[in-house]
Design an enzyme around this catalytic site. Structure first.
Site: not given
Ligand code: OAD
Length: 248
Positions: A105, A120, A189, A233
């Site tokens: 983003d 990514h 994450t 966060a």
């Molecule tokens: P996820 O959607 O898998 O995980 C999001 C994380 O953020 C979870 O652990 C939530 O508990 C946490 N979360 C939610 N709200 C939050 C907040 N307000 N503050 C802090 N944390 C919060 O996202 P990613 O780990 O980024 O890849 O996913 C990794 C990759 O999977 C992405 O880059 C994407 C996806 O498929 C591709 O598209 C290649």
């Protein structure tokens, strides 16, 4: 939570070699939904059907209509929140050296971080499948789906789809940063997608302290991370930065 925020601030204030690894959770407070968990994108649509490179090549219009069009709307409107701003402030204070983000983003750069590895890719640009020319996403009209380059080729986001390699330079720089940092902040994450999820493991192997910020536990919690600050966060980063500023 307050004690852990103070503890993290104390560690950060003493260090000049901090790297942050961020995921979708860091942008939730900017209005961008995460991929997994409650309200997650992958609950609504199947990533293998809409976010795999083979699906895009088979039917680009379908992927544009269901996934990319909606992402464009959301990303166009999003602005940095207190988590992005907090990381930018830590860089300004000479504490944070680099952000490695899985997000596409561009909000870390918008907040002011200058060294951001977009693991990514970046949604700000679209690339022509034929001539590889890049066009800024905001300039693209969605009157025709899939949108086309001036040469007539189909445009695709300059992001990594499932089934594609992470660019080698990002892998190499991230690994080096992980090996060299003293503290890694792992923010928002789920730490389930490889190879990004390996970055904190590499940092830990080289002796770094790992601090997670996430309302939920992850596979790193209690094993790779030294502790987790369970909260949103934006709220947590704002509190940490205020404490750091008092300590400096
Ligand atoms: P996820 O959607 O898998 O995980 C999001 C994380 O953020 C979870 O652990 C939530 O508990 C946490 N979360 C939610 N709200 C939050 C907040 N307000 N503050 C802090 N944390 C919060 O996202 P990613 O780990 O980024 O890849 O996913 C990794 C990759 O999977 C992405 O880059 C994407 C996806 O498929 C591709 O598209 C290649």
């Amino acid at each position: 939570m307050d004690n852990l925020i103070k503890k993290a601030a104390k560690e950060l204030a003493k260090s000049k070699r901090v790297v942050a690894l961020t995921g979708a959770g860091v942008s939730v407070e900017s209005g961008i939904p995460p991929f997994r968990g409650k309200g997650g994108l992958w609950e609504k649509i199947d990533p293998m059907e809409f976010a795999h490179i083979d699906s895009f090549m088979r039917d680009p219009a379908k992927v544009w209509n269901i996934l990319i069009r909606e992402m464009k709307d959301i990303v166009d409107r999003a602005r940095p929140n207190d988590a992005h701003k907090g990381l930018a402030r830590l860089e300004e204070l000479g504490i944070l050296n680099m952000v490695i983000t899985q997000n596409v983003d561009g909000l870390h750069q918008m907040a002011g971080n200058t060294d951001v590895i977009e693991f990514h890719g970046n949604f700000a640009w679209q690339k022509c499948l034929d001539c590889s020319k890049k066009t800024e996403t905001f300039k693209i009209s969605l009157d025709e789906i899939p949108p086309k380059c001036a040469c007539g080729g189909i445009l695709r986001p300059d992001c990594v789809f499932f089934g594609e390699m992470i660019p080698a330079e990002h892998l190499l720089r991230s690994r080096k940063a992980a090996y060299e940092c003293e503290i890694m902040l792992v923010i928002g994450t789920s730490a389930v997608v490889q190879p990004a999820a390996y970055i904190p493991v590499a940092a830990k192997e080289s002796g770094a302290r790992i601090i997670e910020i996430n309302p939920e536990s992850t596979p790193l919690t209690g094993s790779i991370s030294d502790y987790i600050i369970k909260g949103n966060a934006g709220e947590v980063m704002k509190a940490i930065v205020s404490e750091v500023e008092i300590l400096l």
